[in-house]
Design an enzyme around this catalytic site. Structure first.
Site, PDB file in Angstrom:
ATOM      1  N   HIS A  76      -5.294   9.299   0.991  1.00 21.04           N
ATOM      2  CA  HIS A  76      -5.214   8.411   2.165  1.00 21.04           C
ATOM      3  C   HIS A  76      -6.012   8.919   3.357  1.00 21.04           C
ATOM      4  CE1 HIS A  76      -3.392   5.440   4.962  1.00 21.04           C
ATOM      5  NE2 HIS A  76      -3.081   4.796   3.857  1.00 21.04           N
ATOM      6  N   HIS A 118      -6.026   3.093  -3.917  1.00 22.71           N
ATOM      7  CA  HIS A 118      -5.868   3.302  -2.466  1.00 22.71           C
ATOM      8  C   HIS A 118      -6.213   4.742  -2.093  1.00 22.71           C
ATOM      9  CE1 HIS A 118      -4.720   1.911   1.455  1.00 22.71           C
ATOM     10  NE2 HIS A 118      -3.627   2.642   1.550  1.00 22.71           N
ATOM     11  N   HIS A 136       3.989  -2.261   2.978  1.00 21.97           N
ATOM     12  CA  HIS A 136       4.061  -0.939   2.352  1.00 21.97           C
ATOM     13  C   HIS A 136       5.382  -0.799   1.601  1.00 21.97           C
ATOM     14  CE1 HIS A 136       1.206  -0.529   5.696  1.00 21.97           C
ATOM     15  NE2 HIS A 136       0.633   0.426   4.968  1.00 21.97           N
ATOM     16  N   ASP A 148       0.823  -1.215   0.000  1.00 26.18           N
ATOM     17  CA  ASP A 148       0.000   0.000   0.000  1.00 26.18           C
ATOM     18  C   ASP A 148       0.860   1.269   0.000  1.00 26.18           C
ATOM     19  OD1 ASP A 148      -2.003  -1.846   0.342  1.00 26.18           O
ATOM     20  OD2 ASP A 148      -2.827  -0.960   2.178  1.00 26.18           O
ATOM     21  N   ASP A 149       0.221   2.359  -0.407  1.00 24.81           N
ATOM     22  CA  ASP A 149       0.720   3.735  -0.249  1.00 24.81           C
ATOM     23  C   ASP A 149       1.697   4.208  -1.314  1.00 24.81           C
ATOM     24  OD1 ASP A 149      -0.826   3.558   2.003  1.00 24.81           O
ATOM     25  OD2 ASP A 149       0.760   4.011   3.434  1.00 24.81           O
TER      26      ASP A 149
END
Length: 213
Positions: A80, A76, A170, A26-27
């Site tokens: 965020h 995603h 991540h 993620d991210d």
């Protein structure tokens, strides 16, 4: 591409017959992502990346490379933010803008999203479904963003590993990328095939508005 088979599907791996696991990140994309992609390419394995819209804008070439090398990509959100504490129009903006950015950058229309912080509910799922998105959660999280230690991150992955597992990490955490060569080697030694989430789910198209796994 919108008319192509499910992006990220690895047709030659049948997870009903072999032991599979999906590593998800993620991210990103971020400055650490190319080194991670190098490891995955060298080891001939695929992963799933949930991309943030603003980071795709910042690192478009890395996003393009991620998709071009056969990894699955998902939404995603743009910035965020917690979707459960956002109103309907904010949720739709976060998802729609990111959909457009990823498609324009990579040529791929994504069909799955992961809510930031795992914050979701029936309303979030319904709104995502209206955008043609399936929700992908996880069976285990390494908490790598908190551990920040390669050995401990590797230990967390191996502790959480199980057949048909979906592991959350991540690619913006340097220690995760550093740990990845030994993580991949150890998972292979234990008999795992490292695949994308669509491959893990039998290569079938994920249903919009449904949560997996």
């Amino acid at each position: 591409m919108s008319g192509a088979p499910e992006a990220g599907a690895q047709a030659k791996v049948d997870c009903a017959k072999v032991k599979c696991i999906a590593l998800t990140f993620d991210d990103g994309p971020g400055e650490q992502t190319p080194a991670l992609l190098d490891v995955l390419k060298k080891e001939k394995v695929k992963a799933t990346f949930f991309l943030m819209g603003k980071h795709v804008e910042e690192f478009p070439a890395i996003a393009r490379r991620t998709a071009a090398e056969g990894h699955a990509v998902g939404n995603h959100t743009y910035g965020h933010q917690s979707l459960t504490s956002s109103n309907d129009s904010e949720i739709l903006d976060e998802l729609r803008v990111t959909q457009t950015i990823i498609e324009e950058t990579t040529g791929r229309r994504v069909t799955m999203f992961r809510p930031p912080y795992g914050h979701t509910d029936e309303r979030v799922l319904r709104l995502a479904g209206e955008q043609g998105l399936a929700q992908v959660m996880w069976t285990g999280t390494t908490l790598d963003w908190k551990l920040r230690d390669a050995k401990r991150i590797k230990a967390a992955v191996l502790r959480l590993a199980g057949r048909d597992g979906v592991i959350l990490m991540h690619d913006v955490v340097p220690q995760t990328v550093k740990a990845m060569p030994s993580i991949v080697k150890e998972l292979k030694k234990r008999g795992y095939h490292l695949v994308t989430v669509p491959t893990l789910l039998g290569g079938r198209r994920l249903e919009a508005g449904v949560s997996y796994p």
